[in-house]
Design a protein around this motif. Sequence first.
Motif, PDB file in Angstrom:
ATOM      1  N   HIS A  16       0.847  -1.188   0.000  1.00  0.00           N
ATOM      2  CA  HIS A  16       0.000   0.000   0.000  1.00  0.00           C
ATOM      3  C   HIS A  16       0.892   1.250   0.000  1.00  0.00           C
ATOM      4  N   THR A  17       0.500   2.253  -0.777  1.00  0.00           N
ATOM      5  CA  THR A  17       1.306   3.476  -0.881  1.00  0.00           C
ATOM      6  C   THR A  17       0.486   4.741  -0.688  1.00  0.00           C
ATOM      7  N   TYR A  18      -0.789   4.639  -0.354  1.00  0.00           N
ATOM      8  CA  TYR A  18      -1.658   5.813  -0.345  1.00  0.00           C
ATOM      9  C   TYR A  18      -1.386   6.792   0.791  1.00  0.00           C
ATOM     10  N   TYR A  52       4.963  -1.924  -6.463  1.00  0.00           N
ATOM     11  CA  TYR A  52       4.111  -0.751  -6.329  1.00  0.00           C
ATOM     12  C   TYR A  52       2.929  -0.811  -7.299  1.00  0.00           C
ATOM     13  N   PRO A  53       1.714  -0.584  -6.797  1.00  0.00           N
ATOM     14  CA  PRO A  53       0.516  -0.652  -7.635  1.00  0.00           C
ATOM     15  C   PRO A  53       0.559   0.266  -8.856  1.00  0.00           C
ATOM     16  N   ASP A  54       1.115   1.457  -8.722  1.00  0.00           N
ATOM     17  CA  ASP A  54       1.175   2.383  -9.862  1.00  0.00           C
ATOM     18  C   ASP A  54       1.965   1.789 -11.026  1.00  0.00           C
ATOM     19  N   ASN A  55       3.043   1.094 -10.707  1.00  0.00           N
ATOM     20  CA  ASN A  55       3.841   0.459 -11.762  1.00  0.00           C
ATOM     21  C   ASN A  55       3.066  -0.658 -12.452  1.00  0.00           C
ATOM     22  N   GLU A  57      -0.230  -0.804 -12.662  1.00  0.00           N
ATOM     23  CA  GLU A  57      -1.260  -0.112 -13.455  1.00  0.00           C
ATOM     24  C   GLU A  57      -0.708   0.313 -14.812  1.00  0.00           C
ATOM     25  N   GLU A  58       0.468   0.918 -14.808  1.00  0.00           N
ATOM     26  CA  GLU A  58       1.087   1.362 -16.062  1.00  0.00           C
ATOM     27  C   GLU A  58       1.375   0.192 -16.991  1.00  0.00           C
ATOM     28  N   LYS A  61      -1.715  -1.128 -18.732  1.00  0.00           N
ATOM     29  CA  LYS A  61      -2.168  -0.272 -19.838  1.00  0.00           C
ATOM     30  C   LYS A  61      -1.412  -0.593 -21.122  1.00  0.00           C
ATOM     31  N   TYR A  83      -6.260  -6.505  -7.594  1.00  0.00           N
ATOM     32  CA  TYR A  83      -5.619  -6.534  -8.908  1.00  0.00           C
ATOM     33  C   TYR A  83      -5.844  -7.855  -9.629  1.00  0.00           C
TER      34      TYR A  83
END
Length: 166
Positions: A16-18, A52-55, A57-58, A61, A83
């Motif tokens: 988690h990173t939020y 990391y979730p952002d990575n 997500e990218e 895509k 995920y």
Amino acid sequence: MKTKSKLCLYLADLTHTYIALANGSFPLGIGYVASALKTIFEDEIELELFKYPDNLEEALKKSPPGVYFFSNYMWNQNINLFYAQKIKELYPDTLTIAGGPNFSNDRDDRKKFLEDHPYLDFFIVGEGEIPSCNIIQNYINVGKNIKKLKEIDLVSTITLLPDGTM
């Protein structure tokens, strides 16, 4: 001569990173699994590891994974299940595999967990290196067909069959 495409595998041990970084440790478990897979399958596969979730997500895509592995710990189970479900909804032909210590030893609890998370194709019990290689080899052998893969008795793995049995 047609070039054989590589099987793309994503391995995640998300944190988690939020608010703050929940777990900054190196994802050693998926590192070991990735190393075993790369040793056995060499140029047949392409691996990406995610913390990391952002990575993730990218990457999703840009290119869907053929296989999505994730580590299941009590501190990251919800984010990893989120995920796994998202990937299965977007890419239903992606093989989803969980592993890690946050899995009950009780048979009924295991069955309920898989029933509650139908987007999970397999759960690896215990150490993941050999079962992961076994799953991938069999997945390739059955033409990357998840239904046929579930018909094989795979050591150290649990799956929920169409008739509701494990």
